[in-house]
Write a protein that holds these residues in place. Structure first.
Motif, PDB file in Angstrom:
ATOM      1  N   PRO A 234     -41.027   2.927   1.640  1.00  0.00           N
ATOM      2  CA  PRO A 234     -42.353   3.048   1.024  1.00  0.00           C
ATOM      3  C   PRO A 234     -42.808   4.505   0.981  1.00  0.00           C
ATOM      4  O   PRO A 234     -42.584   5.272   1.925  1.00  0.00           O
ATOM      5  N   GLY A 235     -43.456   4.885  -0.112  1.00  0.00           N
ATOM      6  CA  GLY A 235     -43.996   6.231  -0.232  1.00  0.00           C
ATOM      7  C   GLY A 235     -43.015   7.277  -0.684  1.00  0.00           C
ATOM      8  O   GLY A 235     -43.375   8.456  -0.786  1.00  0.00           O
ATOM      9  N   MET A 236     -41.778   6.908  -0.948  1.00  0.00           N
ATOM     10  CA  MET A 236     -40.784   7.886  -1.414  1.00  0.00           C
ATOM     11  C   MET A 236     -41.178   8.444  -2.775  1.00  0.00           C
ATOM     12  O   MET A 236     -41.685   7.715  -3.636  1.00  0.00           O
ATOM     13  N   THR A 237     -40.947   9.727  -2.964  1.00  0.00           N
ATOM     14  CA  THR A 237     -41.133  10.303  -4.290  1.00  0.00           C
ATOM     15  C   THR A 237     -40.005   9.794  -5.190  1.00  0.00           C
ATOM     16  O   THR A 237     -38.948   9.367  -4.693  1.00  0.00           O
ATOM     17  N   PRO A 238     -40.182   9.818  -6.518  1.00  0.00           N
ATOM     18  CA  PRO A 238     -39.119   9.355  -7.409  1.00  0.00           C
ATOM     19  C   PRO A 238     -37.791  10.069  -7.182  1.00  0.00           C
ATOM     20  O   PRO A 238     -36.731   9.440  -7.217  1.00  0.00           O
ATOM     21  N   SER A 239     -37.817  11.375  -6.925  1.00  0.00           N
ATOM     22  CA  SER A 239     -36.564  12.106  -6.725  1.00  0.00           C
ATOM     23  C   SER A 239     -35.873  11.685  -5.427  1.00  0.00           C
ATOM     24  O   SER A 239     -34.647  11.533  -5.382  1.00  0.00           O
ATOM     25  N   ARG A 240     -36.673  11.486  -4.349  1.00  0.00           N
ATOM     26  CA  ARG A 240     -36.078  11.044  -3.087  1.00  0.00           C
ATOM     27  C   ARG A 240     -35.539   9.619  -3.210  1.00  0.00           C
ATOM     28  O   ARG A 240     -34.485   9.286  -2.654  1.00  0.00           O
ATOM     29  N   ARG A 241     -36.263   8.796  -3.932  1.00  0.00           N
ATOM     30  CA  ARG A 241     -35.800   7.413  -4.136  1.00  0.00           C
ATOM     31  C   ARG A 241     -34.473   7.403  -4.888  1.00  0.00           C
ATOM     32  O   ARG A 241     -33.529   6.693  -4.505  1.00  0.00           O
ATOM     33  N   ALA A 242     -34.397   8.188  -5.955  1.00  0.00           N
ATOM     34  CA  ALA A 242     -33.166   8.242  -6.744  1.00  0.00           C
ATOM     35  C   ALA A 242     -32.000   8.756  -5.903  1.00  0.00           C
ATOM     36  O   ALA A 242     -30.874   8.241  -5.992  1.00  0.00           O
ATOM     37  N   ARG A 243     -32.261   9.757  -5.070  1.00  0.00           N
ATOM     38  CA  ARG A 243     -31.196  10.316  -4.222  1.00  0.00           C
ATOM     39  C   ARG A 243     -30.728   9.288  -3.192  1.00  0.00           C
ATOM     40  O   ARG A 243     -29.526   9.129  -2.957  1.00  0.00           O
ATOM     41  N   ALA A 244     -31.676   8.568  -2.580  1.00  0.00           N
ATOM     42  CA  ALA A 244     -31.320   7.563  -1.577  1.00  0.00           C
ATOM     43  C   ALA A 244     -30.470   6.453  -2.194  1.00  0.00           C
ATOM     44  O   ALA A 244     -29.486   5.997  -1.599  1.00  0.00           O
TER      45      ALA A 244
END
Length: 320
Positions: free
Chosen positions: A143-153
């Motif tokens: 929860p709360g991830m930025t779009p770039s961090r979400r995509a990287r994860a």
């Protein structure tokens, strides 16, 4: 079907419909291999379907992805494949530019396996398994991830699942080598795994394939027939063209997908399709098993805006 784009699924899918009715249309949706059980069997049986979901899934080994792009089908127990002329085009173009000048224009007919021509840098992917891994992939999202961090994860989790899948094949071969079946050679490299997003990231599937690297040209029509009418006729009037080519897959005597060698033997698929000489009838059920170029049903509003306001606008400017 064409080469996958950035958002395409590298997994076999089933599309069903019926032919030549006044309202002829494809039936609703496209069914991924692990979702065939969701088919409305009652409706399809009324239209002539006699196969069970398990039997439909059992056809998966008969379907191959050609050169990481289009679809082909095994049509014999000895590795013979039928595909589109435009899917085999890369093989023909390479041969025409190197060892077999003019083969594109005149076509080719192999009168025996000895006269089948190896296709340079051409490979096949044969479906081994298709598995839904949506839950495993999305477990990497917090929860709360930025779009770039979400995509990287998500990207990292996909790569880990792929690596674990490919190691399965290596461990099995390692066990056989320890039992003395393979005294020489390195780890098996003919297993390829891919985790791909479906419907704009609404789901993810893990697909495992056997990679075959010895593919040979058996039959190709002359270009004047295989590409008759160019891409316009190719896509709009496929029945009016000779848009087909036959190829054959070869493996080592032990069944591994190795590069072209004199001692390789025809691949024996677990399933193959029979070519019907009866043609089609009005109102006949038609089912297609192959590799979809894209699955975009659940694309987001943001994605649609990006396409409309940016990507397509730039293409119009470029082509204009």
């Amino acid at each position: 079907m064409r080469r996958r784009g950035m958002v395409a699924a590298l997994t076999a899918a089933l599309v069903a419909g019926w032919l030549f009715l006044p309202e002829a249309r494809a039936d609703e949706g496209m069914y991924l291999l692990h979702e065939v059980g969701k088919l409305d069997l009652g409706s399809y049986r009324k239209r002539g379907l006699r196969l069970t979901p398990k039997q439909l899934q059992g056809l998966a080994p008969a379907i191959v992805q050609m050169n990481r792009g289009g679809t082909g089908s095994f049509v014999s127990s000895r590795g013979l494949i039928v595909t589109n002329h435009h899917v085999a085009y890369g093989c023909l173009a390479r041969l025409d530019a190197t060892t077999h000048k003019g083969i594109m224009s005149r076509g080719h007919v192999a009168t025996s396996q000895k006269t089948e021509i190896p296709c340079p840098s051409y490979d096949l992917l044969v479906v081994i398994q298709v598995k839904d891994v949506t839950r495993q992939v999305l477990q990497a999202v917090r929860p709360g991830m930025t779009p770039s961090r979400r995509a990287r994860a998500i990207r990292i989790r996909r790569r880990k699942l792929e690596a674990a899948c490919e190691k399965v094949g290596h461990r099995k071969v390692g066990a056989r080598r320890r039992r003395g079946r393979r005294a020489k050679g390195g780890p098996r490299m003919d297993r390829v795994c891919s985790v791909d997003p479906l419907n704009g990231g609404a789901g993810y599937v893990l697909s495992a394939y056997k990679r075959i690297r010895d593919v040979r040209l058996v039959y190709a029509p002359p270009k004047a027939l295989g590409k008759y009418g160019g891409d316009v006729d190719n896509w709009r009037y496929p029945r009016h063209t000779a848009d087909f080519t036959f190829m054959r897959a070869y493996v080592s005597p032990s069944g591994e997908g190795v590069p072209m060698r004199a001692g390789n033997v025809p691949f024996r698929p677990r399933a193959f399709l029979k070519i019907s000489t009866a043609g089609v009838r009005r109102g006949q059920l038609n089912m297609v098993l192959g590799f979809p170029g894209r699955t975009m049903r659940h694309a987001t509003y943001a994605r649609a805006r990006f396409y409309g306001d940016h990507l397509l606008a730039q293409r119009v400017k470029l082509f204009g």
